[in-house]
Design a protein around this motif. Structure first.
Motif, PDB file in Angstrom:
ATOM      1  N   VAL A   1       0.838  -1.198   0.000  1.00 53.29           N
ATOM      2  CA  VAL A   1       0.000   0.000   0.000  1.00 53.29           C
ATOM      3  C   VAL A   1       0.875   1.252   0.000  1.00 53.29           C
ATOM      4  O   VAL A   1       0.637   2.199  -0.771  1.00 53.29           O
ATOM      5  CB  VAL A   1      -0.946   0.008   1.223  1.00 53.29           C
ATOM      6  CG1 VAL A   1      -1.739   1.302   1.270  1.00 53.29           C
ATOM      7  CG2 VAL A   1      -1.900  -1.172   1.151  1.00 53.29           C
TER       8      VAL A   1
ATOM      9  N   SER B   1       2.470   1.768  -3.448  1.00 56.91           N
ATOM     10  CA  SER B   1       1.554   2.171  -4.527  1.00 56.91           C
ATOM     11  C   SER B   1       1.102   3.626  -4.340  1.00 56.91           C
ATOM     12  O   SER B   1       1.004   4.369  -5.311  1.00 56.91           O
ATOM     13  CB  SER B   1       0.369   1.213  -4.647  1.00 56.91           C
ATOM     14  OG  SER B   1      -0.396   1.205  -3.467  1.00 56.91           O
TER      15      SER B   1
ATOM     16  N   LEU C   1       3.857   5.876  -5.408  1.00 55.29           N
ATOM     17  CA  LEU C   1       3.904   6.014  -6.877  1.00 55.29           C
ATOM     18  C   LEU C   1       2.882   7.037  -7.375  1.00 55.29           C
ATOM     19  O   LEU C   1       3.126   7.731  -8.366  1.00 55.29           O
ATOM     20  CB  LEU C   1       3.642   4.669  -7.555  1.00 55.29           C
ATOM     21  CG  LEU C   1       4.808   3.678  -7.593  1.00 55.29           C
ATOM     22  CD1 LEU C   1       4.368   2.367  -8.246  1.00 55.29           C
ATOM     23  CD2 LEU C   1       5.990   4.267  -8.364  1.00 55.29           C
ATOM     24  N   VAL C   2       1.745   7.111  -6.701  1.00 57.12           N
ATOM     25  CA  VAL C   2       0.736   8.103  -7.088  1.00 57.12           C
ATOM     26  C   VAL C   2       1.237   9.519  -6.775  1.00 57.12           C
ATOM     27  O   VAL C   2       0.970  10.470  -7.515  1.00 57.12           O
ATOM     28  CB  VAL C   2      -0.614   7.821  -6.377  1.00 57.12           C
ATOM     29  CG1 VAL C   2      -1.618   8.936  -6.628  1.00 57.12           C
ATOM     30  CG2 VAL C   2      -1.193   6.487  -6.844  1.00 57.12           C
TER      31      VAL C   2
ATOM     32  N   ALA D   1      -5.197  17.903  -9.130  1.00 58.28           N
ATOM     33  CA  ALA D   1      -4.674  16.564  -8.838  1.00 58.28           C
ATOM     34  C   ALA D   1      -4.665  16.203  -7.348  1.00 58.28           C
ATOM     35  O   ALA D   1      -5.068  15.097  -6.995  1.00 58.28           O
ATOM     36  CB  ALA D   1      -3.279  16.396  -9.438  1.00 58.28           C
TER      37      ALA D   1
ATOM     38  N   GLN E   1      -8.223  15.169  -6.373  1.00 61.18           N
ATOM     39  CA  GLN E   1      -8.690  14.000  -7.121  1.00 61.18           C
ATOM     40  C   GLN E   1      -7.923  12.747  -6.733  1.00 61.18           C
ATOM     41  O   GLN E   1      -8.504  11.679  -6.532  1.00 61.18           O
ATOM     42  CB  GLN E   1      -8.543  14.248  -8.628  1.00 61.18           C
ATOM     43  CG  GLN E   1      -9.615  15.191  -9.144  1.00 61.18           C
ATOM     44  CD  GLN E   1      -9.427  15.531 -10.604  1.00 61.18           C
ATOM     45  OE1 GLN E   1      -8.294  15.640 -11.076  1.00 61.18           O
ATOM     46  NE2 GLN E   1     -10.518  15.710 -11.325  1.00 61.18           N
ATOM     47  N   LEU E   2      -6.607  12.896  -6.602  1.00 61.35           N
ATOM     48  CA  LEU E   2      -5.811  11.710  -6.284  1.00 61.35           C
ATOM     49  C   LEU E   2      -5.971  11.294  -4.832  1.00 61.35           C
ATOM     50  O   LEU E   2      -5.990  10.112  -4.525  1.00 61.35           O
ATOM     51  CB  LEU E   2      -4.346  11.939  -6.646  1.00 61.35           C
ATOM     52  CG  LEU E   2      -4.097  11.957  -8.154  1.00 61.35           C
ATOM     53  CD1 LEU E   2      -2.671  12.371  -8.469  1.00 61.35           C
ATOM     54  CD2 LEU E   2      -4.382  10.585  -8.770  1.00 61.35           C
TER      55      LEU E   2
ATOM     56  N   LEU F   1      -9.159   9.310  -4.674  1.00 61.18           N
ATOM     57  CA  LEU F   1      -8.958   7.944  -5.168  1.00 61.18           C
ATOM     58  C   LEU F   1      -8.215   7.091  -4.135  1.00 61.18           C
ATOM     59  O   LEU F   1      -8.607   5.967  -3.829  1.00 61.18           O
ATOM     60  CB  LEU F   1      -8.185   7.992  -6.487  1.00 61.18           C
ATOM     61  CG  LEU F   1      -7.899   6.650  -7.185  1.00 61.18           C
ATOM     62  CD1 LEU F   1      -7.881   6.825  -8.702  1.00 61.18           C
ATOM     63  CD2 LEU F   1      -6.584   6.034  -6.756  1.00 61.18           C
ATOM     64  N   VAL F   2      -7.146   7.655  -3.585  1.00 61.09           N
ATOM     65  CA  VAL F   2      -6.347   6.907  -2.606  1.00 61.09           C
ATOM     66  C   VAL F   2      -7.196   6.566  -1.378  1.00 61.09           C
ATOM     67  O   VAL F   2      -7.159   5.435  -0.879  1.00 61.09           O
ATOM     68  CB  VAL F   2      -5.077   7.708  -2.231  1.00 61.09           C
ATOM     69  CG1 VAL F   2      -4.463   7.195  -0.944  1.00 61.09           C
ATOM     70  CG2 VAL F   2      -4.065   7.657  -3.374  1.00 61.09           C
TER      71      VAL F   2
ATOM     72  N   ARG G   1     -10.438   6.200  -1.248  1.00 65.38           N
ATOM     73  CA  ARG G   1     -11.385   5.133  -1.604  1.00 65.38           C
ATOM     74  C   ARG G   1     -10.681   3.776  -1.575  1.00 65.38           C
ATOM     75  O   ARG G   1     -11.249   2.781  -1.126  1.00 65.38           O
ATOM     76  CB  ARG G   1     -12.017   5.397  -2.980  1.00 65.38           C
ATOM     77  CG  ARG G   1     -13.007   6.580  -2.990  1.00 65.38           C
ATOM     78  CD  ARG G   1     -13.857   6.655  -4.264  1.00 65.38           C
ATOM     79  NE  ARG G   1     -13.111   6.959  -5.475  1.00 65.38           N
ATOM     80  CZ  ARG G   1     -12.721   8.177  -5.847  1.00 65.38           C
ATOM     81  NH1 ARG G   1     -12.990   9.234  -5.091  1.00 65.38           N
ATOM     82  NH2 ARG G   1     -12.068   8.356  -6.981  1.00 65.38           N
ATOM     83  N   SER G   2      -9.417   3.759  -2.034  1.00 66.54           N
ATOM     84  CA  SER G   2      -8.681   2.483  -2.067  1.00 66.54           C
ATOM     85  C   SER G   2      -8.360   1.981  -0.664  1.00 66.54           C
ATOM     86  O   SER G   2      -8.057   0.812  -0.472  1.00 66.54           O
ATOM     87  CB  SER G   2      -7.386   2.629  -2.866  1.00 66.54           C
ATOM     88  OG  SER G   2      -6.381   3.238  -2.068  1.00 66.54           O
TER      89      SER G   2
END
Lengths: 205, 205
Positions: free
Chosen positions: B164, B167, B170-171, B191, B194-195, B198-199, B201-202
């Motif tokens: 985790v 990854s 990397l984002v 960004a 938005q990012l 996303l992160v 949510r993951s």
């Protein structure tokens, strides 16, 4: 390389179209060998045995030829990405393959050949129409996969589709854009799996 | 290359240390104004009123001075990121702030001043020790937030922590690394939100 035949080509008829293709094919070979930046239209004309004036009948500038080469190159990457996506059945696997194919195809086409990279870099830096159209088509492909995954129940549906598409596109962008990709060689082996893992966790319903 | 002398500080004593700092401060000003690449140690010596030989007593090369400036610059970004993280109470908000602060601090420090960017770019291209150490500290900070979020129950615990962390790193990387950041100006407004969306949510449990 001359897949160009298929895009909205000019209305000048098939003969003209063949000559354009011929110029693009010869220019691709020439730029590959001698580089894009340092080649002039005169050099090119001499090398392929046409007069400079004749080339200018078909292309307004060296950049116009570069744009066509770049468009072909991006179409080739896109075709490879679509083929990889089509091989998979379910949306999560489609996403994984999309990521992997983007990295592999971009590395091969942009960097195997340092001289084609020059053209791709110019396209990305100056945001040539071919580069922008490619970005849009990749975003559309991504959105189609997401939409499908929402329908099959593989992906969550709470977050607005546009927002999800854009955020995943941002995660992919460093591997799509040759200017960023050149600084990511250390990560290209592991990034596709790690990032698609993260993206899929973010999509879980 | 002689990063060792300040972090931790050399055993040469406080006097030496002061002179080193003085040289670094003067060099920072000088490079800021005239650029790093095109300035020689002679230019620098002349400008700050020391002999070249005297500067070489403290730094083996121009790069050694550049490394010290770069280390300071990265420490400054890091301090800003840590302060932003510390302001938040819960791990999800800490992550959001981390992302936002990275983009803002990096943009300001690397790009406000085109001449400092040159040093940061050299550091990232040649992977100077200061740049590598910075990456590791950012990864550690990220891992600490993730660990805390697992304890509070804010984040899922199934995926291995290392995976985790890597990854998400990397984002973030395109916004941490000045070589990538220079090609992402169009995205730096949106960004981070938005990012991190996303992160997060993951990471949902």
């Amino acid at each position: 390389m001359s897949k160009a035949n298929t895009y909205p080509v000019s209305a000048r008829g098939p003969m003209t179209h063949d000559v354009r293709d011929q110029i693009v094919a010869a220019a691709t070979e020439h730029f590959r060998r001698y580089g894009y930046e340092k080649t002039t239209v005169s050099d090119l004309a001499k090398a392929i045995g046409f007069s400079k004036a004749y080339i200018y009948k078909f292309f307004a500038s060296k950049q116009a030829i570069g744009e066509m080469i770049c468009a072909n190159c991006l179409r080739e990457i896109e075709a490879e990405v679509r083929a990889a996506v089509d091989e998979a059945e379910r949306p999560p696997e489609k996403l994984r393959r999309m990521f992997k194919a983007i990295v592999e195809a971009s590395l091969r086409l942009f960097f195997q050949d340092r001289n084609l990279y020059e053209i791709a870099a110019a396209a990305a830096t100056d945001r040539w129409p071919a580069a922008r159209a490619y970005e849009e088509r990749i975003q559309q492909l991504l959105q189609d996969i997401l939409q499908e995954g929402r329908q099959t129940g593989d992906f969550e549906r709470k977050t607005p589709l546009d927002e999800v598409t854009m955020s995943i596109y941002l995660v992919m962008r460093p591997y799509l854009n040759p200017l960023l990709l050149q600084h990511s060689f250390d990560y290209t082996d592991d990034a596709p799996a790690q990032l698609s893992g993260l993206v899929l966790r973010s999509l879980s319903p």
